[in-house]
Design an enzyme around this catalytic site. Structure first.
Site, PDB file in Angstrom:
ATOM      1  CG  ASP A  18      -6.580  -5.695   6.429  1.00  0.00           C
ATOM      2  OD1 ASP A  18      -6.047  -5.595   7.554  1.00  0.00           O
ATOM      3  OD2 ASP A  18      -7.277  -4.800   5.925  1.00  0.00           O
ATOM      4  N   GLY A  25       0.569   0.957  17.212  1.00  0.00           N
ATOM      5  CA  GLY A  25       0.492   0.271  15.907  1.00  0.00           C
ATOM      6  C   GLY A  25       0.127   1.253  14.817  1.00  0.00           C
ATOM      7  CG  ASN A  53      -0.149  -0.119   2.498  1.00  0.00           C
ATOM      8  OD1 ASN A  53       0.609   0.774   2.845  1.00  0.00           O
ATOM      9  ND2 ASN A  53      -0.298  -1.234   3.220  1.00  0.00           N
ATOM     10  CE  LYS A 107     -10.599  -0.478  11.282  1.00  0.00           C
ATOM     11  NZ  LYS A 107      -9.930   0.231  10.194  1.00  0.00           N
ATOM     12  CE  LYS A 125       9.110 -12.337 -14.552  1.00  0.00           C
ATOM     13  NZ  LYS A 125       9.654 -12.075 -15.867  1.00  0.00           N
ATOM     14  CB  ILE A 165       0.238  -6.948  14.610  1.00  0.00           C
ATOM     15  CG1 ILE A 165       0.722  -7.794  13.439  1.00  0.00           C
ATOM     16  CG2 ILE A 165       1.350  -6.748  15.635  1.00  0.00           C
ATOM     17  CD1 ILE A 165       1.736  -7.116  12.538  1.00  0.00           C
TER      18      ILE A 165
END
Ligand code: PMT
Length: 402
Positions: A280, A274, A211, A339, A290, A308
């Site tokens: 995810d 964190g 990301n 959350k 490859k 985690i």
């Protein structure tokens, strides 16, 4: 820079192309009120003229034990006592190896053995030499002995390679030294672990899922905590950032690596933050070869990664104060509150990632903080400044809980 006024700094220069930058380094240090004496290795003199350094530092440049220029017959002892800090910049792979072994085969290395002053090194070398196991082992040995490792930076190199190995910019080195001398120790009783950056989840040996996290937020938090004297362990995914000063850095690649690095030391921590954008999911079977372009449709199976921060939040014994982040693009406040509870967190810091000028890969951010009894908004600002405010909030809440 108040920390630099009247400081005695020995600048050791070893033989690398970055040695030419030391003329500016001496000039900046003198401008800030420090007294600088220069020691050069034999090869350093091939990269920069001793006379230039002598003119700027206003002291004879030293290079060996037996010189009529020195005020004492044992310059390594006298200089070792004079120094408030010994900075070696650039520190070549060869110089680091000699320091790690404890050789005393020139004035600079002998001084490092003879002084009780803190020693800092600014490594500079080819990126592959920096990555070499021997160099990394030497750096770890020096770090374990309390030597400050400043840099190296990432970027283009004189040899046309790109990677870690550039000496930190002289102006930044001066800031590091100022930081070092302006130290606030108010959090020196706390161990704080921080995760930062993205994770890379391998698809095959050359491809991965990831990301846009740059690591800037987590690194800024690590620096803010270390600036107050906390013992900070920074566990980071792959990023191109220099290690914050006085921070112990552990580099990892994948979510599974990050989890094992966190769990190995979590029980010694007072606070866990964190901030990493942990993937995810990971590829169920990453290929050792490859992947070939011989199919029109490539189906990938992904499996959930362990969470985690939630595992840390669920610890029964020696559970630290747990802070999580939430990257949300809508219903931020509600999602963040949910959350916090589902991940067993004490505090959650939510950022709105629907704006381009904050959050992922930006220098700015703003945060909504939610805990069991309250909330606060930290408005948009530079991550460096935001991180200082965040550390203050976290410490207040930690103190209320303990
Ligand atoms: O790195 P920068 O470019 O500076 O950007 C900063 C940031 C936007 C990445 C940072 O501020 C941030 O929001 N980090 C958390 C991003 C994220 O993964 O959010 P999330 O809502 O998916 O995860 C919530 C929490 O669970 C986070 O604390 C995350 O670290 C943690 N998590 C998520 C998944 C997982 N497998 N394990 C985790 O611990």
């Amino acid at each position: 820079m108040a920390g630099l006024i009247d400081k005695h700094i020995i600048l050791g220069i070893s033989g690398g192309i970055a040695a030419y930058k030391t003329i500016d380094l001496v000039r900046y240090l003198k401008e800030q009120g420090s007294d600088v004496k220069v020691i050069m290795t034999k090869s350093a003199k091939k990269f920069v003229a001793p006379l230039s350094l002598q003119t700027i530092s206003r002291h004879p440049v030293l290079d060996n034990f037996l010189s009529t220029q020195t005020e004492s017959s044992m310059p390594h002892i006298a200089l070792g006592k004079w120094a408030d800090l010994v900075l070696i910049a650039p520190a070549t792979a060869n110089l680091l190896a000699r320091l790690a072994v404890g050789l005393a085969n020139d004035l600079l290395c002998s001084l490092c053995l003879a002084t009780t002053a803190p020693i800092a090194v600014a490594p500079a070398m080819n990126q592959q030499m920096y990555k070499a196991i021997a160099t990394q082992t030497n750096l770890n040995t020096l770090r374990d002995r309390g030597v400050l490792i400043w840099g190296p930076d990432y970027g283009h190199q004189a040899c046309d390679d790109i990677g870690y190995g550039r000496m930190i910019d002289p102006k930044v080195l001066v800031e590091y030294i100022n930081h070092y001398f302006s130290h606030d120790d108010s959090l020196n009783h706390l161990n704080i672990m921080i995760t930062a950056g993205p994770t890379h989840e391998a698809l095959d040996p050359i491809r991965f899922f990831t990301n846009y996290s740059s690591g800037k937020m987590g690194f800024a938090i690590a620096q803010a905590a270390a600036d107050k004297g906390a013992k900070v362990t920074l566990i980071t995914g792959p990023v191109h950032l220099s290690t914050p000063i006085r921070v112990r850095r552990i580099d990892v690649i994948s979510a599974l690596d990050m989890k094992s690095a966190v769990m190995q030391e979590i029980k010694n921590q007072h606070i866990f933050i964190g901030c990493a954008a942990v993937s995810d999911y990971r590829i169920y079977h990453s290929s050792l070869e490859k992947i070939k372009k011989d199919k029109d449709i490539l189906k990938l199976v992904m499996v959930k990664n362990p969470d985690i921060v939630s595992e840390v939040g669920s610890l029964i014994e020696k559970r630290p104060y747990v802070v999580g982040f939430a990257a949300e693009s809508k219903n931020i406040q509600q999602h963040a509150k949910d959350k916090r509870i589902s991940k067993h967190l004490d505090l959650i810091c939510a950022n709105d990632i629907s704006y381009l000028n904050q959050g992922f890969n930006s220098d700015n951010n703003s945060l909504y903080l939610f805990w069991n009894k309250g909330s606060v908004i930290l408005p948009l600002r530079k991550k460096r400044v935001l991180a200082q405010q965040l550390i203050r909030e976290i410490i207040n809440l930690y103190n209320e809980n303990n």
